[in-house]
Design a protein around this motif. Sequence first.
Motif, PDB file in Angstrom:
ATOM      1  N   TYR A   1       0.836  -1.202   0.000  1.00 38.96           N
ATOM      2  CA  TYR A   1       0.000   0.000   0.000  1.00 38.96           C
ATOM      3  C   TYR A   1       0.873   1.254   0.000  1.00 38.96           C
ATOM      4  N   LEU A   2       1.907   1.250   0.838  1.00 37.15           N
ATOM      5  CA  LEU A   2       2.799   2.412   0.907  1.00 37.15           C
ATOM      6  C   LEU A   2       3.533   2.637  -0.413  1.00 37.15           C
ATOM      7  N   ALA A   3       3.851   1.548  -1.095  1.00 35.82           N
ATOM      8  CA  ALA A   3       4.625   1.652  -2.336  1.00 35.82           C
ATOM      9  C   ALA A   3       3.866   2.381  -3.441  1.00 35.82           C
TER      10      ALA A   3
ATOM     11  N   ASP B   1       4.697  12.488  -1.670  1.00 34.70           N
ATOM     12  CA  ASP B   1       4.287  13.563  -0.763  1.00 34.70           C
ATOM     13  C   ASP B   1       3.182  13.138   0.216  1.00 34.70           C
ATOM     14  N   MET B   2       2.539  12.005  -0.041  1.00 35.09           N
ATOM     15  CA  MET B   2       1.490  11.509   0.852  1.00 35.09           C
ATOM     16  C   MET B   2       1.977  10.388   1.763  1.00 35.09           C
ATOM     17  N   ALA B   3       3.185   9.914   1.520  1.00 36.90           N
ATOM     18  CA  ALA B   3       3.717   8.795   2.296  1.00 36.90           C
ATOM     19  C   ALA B   3       3.987   9.224   3.735  1.00 36.90           C
TER      20      ALA B   3
ATOM     21  N   SER C   1       5.810   9.308   7.430  1.00 41.68           N
ATOM     22  CA  SER C   1       7.215   9.287   7.839  1.00 41.68           C
ATOM     23  C   SER C   1       7.576   7.883   8.323  1.00 41.68           C
ATOM     24  N   PRO C   2       8.860   7.574   8.403  1.00 38.00           N
ATOM     25  CA  PRO C   2       9.260   6.256   8.921  1.00 38.00           C
ATOM     26  C   PRO C   2       8.702   5.981  10.327  1.00 38.00           C
ATOM     27  N   GLU C   3       8.642   7.023  11.150  1.00 38.03           N
ATOM     28  CA  GLU C   3       8.093   6.855  12.502  1.00 38.03           C
ATOM     29  C   GLU C   3       6.603   6.506  12.439  1.00 38.03           C
ATOM     30  N   GLU C   4       5.862   7.207  11.576  1.00 36.15           N
ATOM     31  CA  GLU C   4       4.436   6.931  11.420  1.00 36.15           C
ATOM     32  C   GLU C   4       4.216   5.529  10.846  1.00 36.15           C
ATOM     33  N   GLN C   5       5.091   5.120   9.926  1.00 34.16           N
ATOM     34  CA  GLN C   5       4.984   3.774   9.360  1.00 34.16           C
ATOM     35  C   GLN C   5       5.180   2.715  10.439  1.00 34.16           C
TER      36      GLN C   5
END
Length: 159
Positions: free
Chosen positions: A78-80, A85-87, A89-93
């Motif tokens: 889904y992230l890919a 610009d909508m992805a 952050s690594p912390e949020e992921q």
Amino acid sequence: MQSLYLDHHTWLQSLLRKRLGNRDDAADLAHDTFVRVLRSDTPVEDIREPQRYLATVARGLVADFFRRRSLEQAYLDYLAVLPEDMAPSPEEQAIMQQTLINVDRMLGSLPPKVREAFVLAQFEELTYPEIAQRLGISLRSVSNYLTRAMEHCCLVLED
């Protein structure tokens, strides 16, 4: 417990390594299996067939492991496809992945149809009639399943 561990740890880890194809995951799940046995209500001295018992516990953990891996992969897929610009952050992921794992773990103890009805309602936003049709059950069953799932989630969150 110590003799159970000493007598069967190597065997269990080998069994898991064959199923998982990875030494580190096998070691983790072997450890988790013994922790689960230690926390269970079954006294170790009452276990008559230790390898069968350990294999059964481990099989459930392997199923959880693969379900969790599939869930994580679906999230990564889904992230890919998100525009950069909508992805998140690594912390949020990381937070989202942990939340998905927690929800999966919470729902894991529900019967399959109850869990499926809950997922269809909450994540796919299907209506009761759509869920009934998809699962081949009555509207009353949908209502009962969703009530049961919500009660379960509330009880788990209270703990």
